[in-house]
Each structure stands twice: as structure tokens, then as C-alpha cells.
Design an enzyme around this catalytic site. Sequence first.
Site, PDB file in Angstrom:
ATOM      1  N   ASP A 303       0.836  -1.198   0.000  1.00  0.00           N
ATOM      2  CA  ASP A 303       0.000   0.000   0.000  1.00  0.00           C
ATOM      3  C   ASP A 303       0.874   1.253   0.000  1.00  0.00           C
ATOM      4  O   ASP A 303       1.951   1.280   0.602  1.00  0.00           O
ATOM      5  CB  ASP A 303      -0.901  -0.028   1.240  1.00  0.00           C
ATOM      6  CG  ASP A 303      -2.027   0.962   1.154  1.00  0.00           C
ATOM      7  OD1 ASP A 303      -2.674   1.046   0.091  1.00  0.00           O
ATOM      8  OD2 ASP A 303      -2.296   1.657   2.155  1.00  0.00           O
ATOM      9  N   GLU A 350       0.864  -0.690  -5.125  1.00  0.00           N
ATOM     10  CA  GLU A 350      -0.292   0.222  -5.152  1.00  0.00           C
ATOM     11  C   GLU A 350       0.258   1.596  -5.521  1.00  0.00           C
ATOM     12  O   GLU A 350       0.671   2.367  -4.663  1.00  0.00           O
ATOM     13  CB  GLU A 350      -0.998   0.216  -3.794  1.00  0.00           C
ATOM     14  CG  GLU A 350      -2.309   1.012  -3.772  1.00  0.00           C
ATOM     15  CD  GLU A 350      -2.093   2.483  -3.470  1.00  0.00           C
ATOM     16  OE1 GLU A 350      -2.182   3.304  -4.427  1.00  0.00           O
ATOM     17  OE2 GLU A 350      -1.845   2.818  -2.303  1.00  0.00           O
ATOM     18  N   ASP A 402     -11.389   1.301  -0.989  1.00  0.00           N
ATOM     19  CA  ASP A 402     -11.582   2.730  -0.721  1.00  0.00           C
ATOM     20  C   ASP A 402     -12.567   3.384  -1.683  1.00  0.00           C
ATOM     21  O   ASP A 402     -12.920   4.551  -1.509  1.00  0.00           O
ATOM     22  CB  ASP A 402     -10.243   3.469  -0.826  1.00  0.00           C
ATOM     23  CG  ASP A 402      -9.372   3.271   0.405  1.00  0.00           C
ATOM     24  OD1 ASP A 402      -9.919   3.013   1.486  1.00  0.00           O
ATOM     25  OD2 ASP A 402      -8.139   3.372   0.272  1.00  0.00           O
TER      26      ASP A 402
END
Length: 483
Positions: A303, A350, A402
Site C-alpha cells: 500500500d 499500489e 476505498d
Amino acid sequence: MMPVTKRSAGVLLHPTSLPGIYGIGDFGDEASAFLDWSASAGMTLWQLLPLNPPGYGDSPYGCLSSFAGNPMLISPQRLLQEKLLAADDVSDVPRFSDDRVEFVQVSEYKFKVLRRSWERFSSASSELHDLLDAFDAFVKAPEQQDWLDDYALYMALKENAGGAPWWQWARELIVREETALEEARAEHAAAIEFWQYVQFLFFRQWDAVREAAHARGIRIMGDVPIYVASDSADVWANQSLFQLGEDGLPTFVAGVPPDYFSATGQRWGNPLYRWDVMAENGYHWWTARVRANLRMADMIRLDHFRGFAAYWEIPASEPTAVHGRWMPGPGMALFDALRENLGELPLVAEDLGFITEDVHELRDRIGAPGMQILQFGFAEPDSPHLPHRFAPHTVVYTGTHDNDTARGWFEHATAEEREAARNYLSCGGGSDMAAALIRAAYTSVAETAIVPVQDILGFGSEARMNTPGANENNWSWRLYPGV
């Protein structure tokens, strides 16, 4: 002739979202049923959010440890089967919501059950002899040496302090005076052993789920946030690796700068690493962290990958992210150290948000695919998130945890975005949008296509997993029985 690359389809679903009577998804029969469905649908990947124990806000991206497993995922059903619970121990199950996790109530009940299991185990008869040996082996195993003792002590002390963060404990515990730690280990020995037992149960059950996935030809994609929570065993046990003041609080915190979406940026509040100190010891902590997460998963999504190239440093005294600055991340040195210690790494980067060329270069040097989000593709002409722009070495999503669901996104998109999506996808929108985005993902050149289960089912915004910046209703969505 170009070699043919085997493509993979996957589903994004956090285990907490599985159905079941105990108020939260866990590693029981519903996980097995989900794997059966995934295999029957031709899925070969199951992507999860972090499996670590959530802290403030119940977020899996702000955990009490980046090594430990989430106790709420332990299945009482499996404990019954192993005689680590009796029927009477779970005869008082409250009537929990079917479609939302009620975190406070679930935590109270689950820990009550886990303590009953611990009492039964710690006074076990000969019929549990093998499990007693397995527990002892787990505690002593090399895989736990980097984290279990500190985590169990941290949890025991946090519990004794009424849940207060570690920087509010007694000064000698904050600074980890060895005499104080030895006294604490002796005073809280029973509590420490309980927290070790909980981790033993978690990994025992998760290992069984992962083996079941492999038996069905399904790999697990885990998720490693770049940053950790201030109130965590990670920071308390490794204070020299973080930018902290003498009071234990961060001097600089993580976030991202102002952009089109936010005039003040995002101030996440996580403590920043002292990358220079980490480099001096060969990035040992990061190596241990990645090793631990590869024990949970077959591949890892990193991430906020851009933070490894350069990160936004915000003075902790600043209320917003406006007055921050870009600082160089560890870059290739970190990944060289990881490869030297762990071998080739099955990573996904990501690489979303404000991305510069150095981020792409770092991603390409480590050989990790990046991510493309179809929902982002219609906000500008010829967006890189549209399938005709994809490179094959890519993981494409209809949306992530998200994002809104595909149907919800279309319902709330601008008129221009809706028109662009209808034209590009040749669909009518509305209830057809989820199917159209899935079709676009599957027919693109991307090597891997992952779809949230909410989009497979065509659900709307009521099924959204997380709304960044919102203070309620995040992380709690569940599949209700019979779906």
C-alpha cells in the site's frame, strides 16, 4: 511469437465480511464455502485487507501489530471441533446484525469466548496433549521470535492500563527499562500467555484456510500498509526506528499533499520511519515484517508504494498536510535487502495518487505490477485507467476497498463521467454498470483482474467497505446469509 502469459481472475473480500452467527466473518465453514464458490467461478486469487488486529477506528490499516493476526477472525466453530470450547461456552451468542459488524459488541463477546477457551486449554486433560505441544512449539518457533514476546507483553500492559496508548504508561515502561520489563513479564505472565495462545489459535486456523485455498488452486494476496499505527507493539518495541520525541509521540507524521480532491491534503498521523537507522541494520525490521506477511499470503500488495520512492513529511504540530515536504524514501536499497534475505518477492505495487516518474522506475526495477482502477478512467480524456492504455504487467480493479461500489460510483458520478462510461463501455449504466466494468477488466490485456465481491453481486453504495475521511460505517459491511 510472443509467449502466452497465464492470466488470473480474483475476488476482493475481507474475511470480516463473511456471513456467520458470531457477528463477524471468521475462519469457519463460511470461509470454506466462499473458497468453494471462488473455485467454481474460476477464481485463482483471493485478495484480503490486512489480517492484523485493528486498533483505533477498527481499521485494518491502523493495527496494534503488523505481525500479529486479528483475534476476531478466530472461529468458535473450529474451537468447538477441536474441543477447545464446549457447547455451553457458546450457548449465549447475542443476536448480532447480519449485514454489519458491530465491532464493540462483537469484540466483547469474542474475547469472552477466547478467555473461556484459554481456561479450558490451560487446565487441559490428556486429550489435548497434542495441542499443548503444538502451542509450546508455536511460541518457541523462529517465525515468532521477531514479534510474539513484545506483542504479548504490549497487549498485557495495554489491557492493564485500561487500553491507554503506550506513551501514557509508567515512564520506565515507555522507555523500556530492562528491569521494568522483567518485572512486568513476571507480574503479567498469565496475561502474556493468553495473548500468545490467541495468536496460536489465529495462525492455526488461518494456516488451515490457506491450505484449503491452495487445494482449490487459489492463491492469497495479502496487503501490507507502508506505515504502522503510533499505538502499536511495532512502535513501542522499536522506538529507535521511528521519528519520535522523548514523550514517545511522533515529531513528523505521514500523509499526502494537497491535490485536486483536497485543498488541505491528507494528514494520516502515522509516525515516519528513520530510514537511515533502518539502513544501518540492513532493514531487519522490514525484512521480518515482509517475511511474516508472506507466511499469511502468497503475494503482497504494498500500500502507498510511492512512499518508498519519496514520502510527504508533515510536522506533527501541523493540523493539516499543507505545510509538509517531500523527502527521499529508501528506494531500491530496501528491496535489495529484502531480496537478499527473502529471495524473489511476489509483490503488487499500489501506485495510485500523485505519481512521479521515480515511482514508476522503482516499481519497474523490482518487477512488480502496478494497479489500474476502472472507476478512475472516466474523469479525463484518454485516462491511463482505461483498458486501451494498459500494459499487460498490470492488476486491474473495477474498484478497491476505498472506492464506492461500481453501481454506487455510477449513481454518484458527474454527468460527464456517466456519459463517458456509457460510451466507452457500450452499456446503459445503472444496474448494468457493474457487469460492464467487470467485462472491461476481464477483456483487457491486464495479467490480473480483481473484482470486489460487491460488484460481482451488483450492490450499491450501501455495501461500500470504506469511505476515506468518514468517521463511521467503515470496515463493517458483511455479506448477509443467503446471498
